[in-house]
Enzyme design. Structure first.
Site, mmCIF file in Angstrom:
data_model
loop_
_atom_site.group_PDB
_atom_site.id
_atom_site.type_symbol
_atom_site.label_atom_id
_atom_site.label_comp_id
_atom_site.label_asym_id
_atom_site.label_seq_id
_atom_site.Cartn_x
_atom_site.Cartn_y
_atom_site.Cartn_z
ATOM 1 C CG ASP A 1 -8.577 -4.715 -2.388
ATOM 2 O OD1 ASP A 1 -9.778 -4.663 -2.085
ATOM 3 O OD2 ASP A 1 -7.958 -3.772 -2.895
ATOM 4 C CG HIS B 1 -2.057 0.941 1.094
ATOM 5 N ND1 HIS B 1 -1.962 2.279 1.402
ATOM 6 C CD2 HIS B 1 -3.306 0.736 0.632
ATOM 7 C CE1 HIS B 1 -3.120 2.851 1.145
ATOM 8 N NE2 HIS B 1 -3.952 1.950 0.668
HETATM 9 N N1 CMC Z 1 3.971 -7.432 -4.827
HETATM 10 C C1 CMC Z 1 5.310 -7.434 -5.006
HETATM 11 N N2 CMC Z 1 6.105 -6.368 -4.903
HETATM 12 C C2 CMC Z 1 5.509 -5.217 -4.585
HETATM 13 C C3 CMC Z 1 4.121 -5.114 -4.361
HETATM 14 C C4 CMC Z 1 3.348 -6.282 -4.497
HETATM 15 N N3 CMC Z 1 2.033 -6.251 -4.304
HETATM 16 N N4 CMC Z 1 3.793 -3.838 -4.074
HETATM 17 C C5 CMC Z 1 4.951 -3.158 -4.105
HETATM 18 N N5 CMC Z 1 5.982 -3.999 -4.415
HETATM 19 C C6 CMC Z 1 7.409 -3.629 -4.486
HETATM 20 C C7 CMC Z 1 7.734 -2.912 -5.794
HETATM 21 O O1 CMC Z 1 8.113 -3.812 -6.800
HETATM 22 C C8 CMC Z 1 8.844 -2.001 -5.355
HETATM 23 O O2 CMC Z 1 10.014 -2.765 -5.270
HETATM 24 P P1 CMC Z 1 11.453 -2.131 -5.701
HETATM 25 O O3 CMC Z 1 11.682 -1.037 -4.706
HETATM 26 O O4 CMC Z 1 12.400 -3.250 -5.605
HETATM 27 O O5 CMC Z 1 11.270 -1.625 -7.099
HETATM 28 C C9 CMC Z 1 8.469 -1.600 -3.925
HETATM 29 O O6 CMC Z 1 7.669 -2.699 -3.434
HETATM 30 C C10 CMC Z 1 7.664 -0.308 -3.832
HETATM 31 O O7 CMC Z 1 6.540 -0.430 -4.704
HETATM 32 P P2 CMC Z 1 5.815 0.783 -5.427
HETATM 33 O O8 CMC Z 1 5.094 0.271 -6.622
HETATM 34 O O9 CMC Z 1 6.810 1.893 -5.617
HETATM 35 O O10 CMC Z 1 4.795 1.230 -4.295
HETATM 36 P P3 CMC Z 1 3.528 2.134 -4.506
HETATM 37 O O11 CMC Z 1 3.299 2.835 -3.222
HETATM 38 O O12 CMC Z 1 3.674 2.993 -5.722
HETATM 39 O O13 CMC Z 1 2.378 1.070 -4.813
HETATM 40 C C11 CMC Z 1 0.465 -0.305 -4.645
HETATM 41 C C12 CMC Z 1 1.323 0.766 -3.949
HETATM 42 C C13 CMC Z 1 -0.762 -0.585 -3.789
HETATM 43 C C14 CMC Z 1 0.007 0.186 -6.015
HETATM 44 C C15 CMC Z 1 1.331 -1.597 -4.791
HETATM 45 O O14 CMC Z 1 1.737 -2.053 -3.521
HETATM 46 C C16 CMC Z 1 0.601 -2.698 -5.547
HETATM 47 O O15 CMC Z 1 0.609 -2.708 -6.786
HETATM 48 N N6 CMC Z 1 -0.076 -3.650 -4.810
HETATM 49 C C17 CMC Z 1 -0.854 -4.671 -5.476
HETATM 50 C C18 CMC Z 1 -2.206 -4.102 -5.853
HETATM 51 C C19 CMC Z 1 -3.119 -3.942 -4.652
HETATM 52 O O16 CMC Z 1 -3.255 -4.846 -3.832
HETATM 53 N N7 CMC Z 1 -3.781 -2.786 -4.591
HETATM 54 C C20 CMC Z 1 -4.775 -2.499 -3.558
HETATM 55 C C21 CMC Z 1 -4.386 -1.360 -2.673
HETATM 56 S S1 CMC Z 1 -5.434 -1.307 -1.189
HETATM 57 C C22 CMC Z 1 -7.014 -0.943 -1.781
HETATM 58 C C23 CMC Z 1 -7.117 0.375 -2.419
HETATM 59 O O17 CMC Z 1 -6.771 1.385 -1.783
HETATM 60 O O18 CMC Z 1 -7.588 0.422 -3.557
#
Ligand code: CMC
Length: 429
Positions: free
Chosen positions: A363, A305
């Protein structure tokens, strides 16, 4: 004591006011930075940018805290109901008994939708994704309820808010019924909000439908957990759309479109698809290696998140609700639940996830719970939209009433061609 920050650009230093909230990080007010220095700030994804002041929801992502109007989500989910949560988010405080009775009554009396909405549905293909139907139908509400689209009239704003909260379950149930080819079921006003929704989804004209109070209570709690989440992507979309003066129905339709994405509300659908794809606990190690492989682009859906760097408090409550629902429905062995629990256990002890502070989010367990309740996967994000409508509306209303409100208009760092002259087509290489 007033705090200031200063920034030096090309040798010129300017002081910037620092504002403090009630709790949470301070913000540096950069509103005059461009006028004073000719520079913009750059923050793709709003990693360090507060886009507004808000008194609605507070999240402490490091501590795993979520408050609606100051009340912890755990207490609201345990003791409250969804409609009083709606009142709280909209009005700022929990209702007293008379206010609650009045609010419940008014929402209940707005649950029917214009009869032509039923014909409007006929234009969609039967296999349309219900989120596509929701984007269309909610946007179309501006055409059916034109008398509540004047955003400058507080009465019309109130009526639009009530209509949206009340009619969203009716529209969601219609989107579902349309895809399964069953007749629409009209709302029944002697039922509570969530029981009414369950009945509109599952009743058929040929037999009586008995609402299971435990399932209804569980879904009501799921609605509470999803009701608001401060300035997330869909809420920011609603605020941005609303900042131009667009009508509230159009703004909420924009929010639904944004919610649909798999990085946001679409994650509940994607998480269940992922659990089904893994299929068996024996396949988890392989899946985890794919997630860790940078070239693979696989993510553990329902994990991670932007704000929570600790366990998402909604996920804890959702996990309890999931077990409760499966127990009530007599689901003894759900292979997807086994996969989810083992996946969570492994991920929480794996260095990759620990280092990046990745925890289950709301989720992760919601899909298993909603599937057990009988909802098809394509309805999961629709249910999220039903619950989040009150958050969107409350944030939209707060924005309209904010004297500092301006049209949202980010700037950019231009990286295209420098100025050049037009060349007639006959002379182009
Ligand atoms: N699985 C594997 N690796 C992950 C994940 C994941 N779900 N989420 C983040 N990472 C890694 C990412 O690859 C990155 O690694 P590195 O630093 O080595 O490149 C690091 O963690 C930081 O990730 P980010 O994409 O920069 O983080 P963000 O804050 O931009 O993304 C997020 C947040 C929710 C989009 C992401 O965690 C994600 O895609 N999660 C899966 C989708 C999900 O479950 N979304 C629901 C969110 S809660 C409900 C809502 O609010 O809608």
């Amino acid at each position: 004591m007033t705090k200031t920050a200063n920034i030096t650009i090309d040798g010129k230093t300017v002081d910037l006011p620092v504002k403090s909230g009630v709790i949470g990080p301070d913000v540096v007010d950069i509103g005059k930075l461009y006028a004073q220095t000719g520079a913009f700030t750059y923050d793709p994804g709003f990693m360090s940018t507060a886009s507004c002041e808000s008194a609605i929801t507070y999240i402490d992502g490091d501590q795993g805290v979520l408050l609606y109007r100051g009340y912890p989500i755990e207490q609201l989910a345990e003791h409250g109901d969804f409609l009083e949560t709606c009142y709280l988010l909209l009005e700022g405080d929990l209702p007293n008994a008379a206010q609650k009775a009045d609010f419940d009554y008014r929402v209940t009396r707005h649950t029917m939708v214009h009869e032509q909405m039923a014909r409007f549905h006929q234009g969609f293909r039967r296999d349309a994704h219900p989120m596509a139907v929701m984007v269309g139908c909610v946007g179309a509400m501006a055409a059916f309820y034109h008398d509540s689209t004047d955003i400058n009239d507080p009465y019309q704003r109130m009526v639009a808010s009530m209509r949206m909260i009340a009619k969203m379950p009716t529209l969601a149930a219609m989107a579902y019924k349309y895809t399964v080819g069953q007749p629409f079921v009209y709302p029944k006003n002697d039922l509570d909000y969530t029981s009414n929704f369950l009945r509109m989804c599952y009743a058929v004209p040929c037999e009586e439908y008995q609402v299971n109070p435990i399932i209804s209570r569980a879904l009501d709690r799921i609605f509470i957990l999803h009701a608001d989440h401060e300035q997330n992507a869909s809420t920011s979309t609603v605020r941005l759309a609303g900042s131009s003066g667009a009508n509230p129905f159009a703004c909420i339709a924009a929010g639904i479109a944004c919610l649909w994405g798999p990085a946001h509300g679409g994650a509940n659908e994607a998480a269940l698809a992922m659990l089904a794809e893994i299929g068996d606990v024996r396949n988890i190690p392989d899946f985890i290696s794919r997630v860790k492989d940078k070239k693979d682009h696989t993510r553990l859906m329902g994990f991670g998140h932007r704000v929570y760097k600790n366990y998402d408090p909604r996920a804890k409550l959702m996990q309890q609700t999931c077990h409760q629902v499966l127990r009530e429905l007599g689901v003894k062995d759900d292979p997807l639940l086994d996969v989810a629990m083992e996946l969570e256990r492994i991920a929480l002890s794996d260095e990759y996830f620990i280092e990046r502070k990745l925890y289950p989010n709301v989720d992760f367990y919601s899909g298993i719970t909603l599937k057990a309740m009988g909802f098809p996967v394509s309805m999961f994000t629709v249910l999220f939209a039903v619950a989040r409508t009150v958050g969107w509306i409350s944030q939209w209303k707060e924005m309209i009433q904010d004297p500092a409100q301006k049209i949202g208009r980010p700037r950019q760092l231009y990286i295209g061609s420098p100025p050049r002259d037009y060349i007639p087509v006959s002379k182009r290489a």
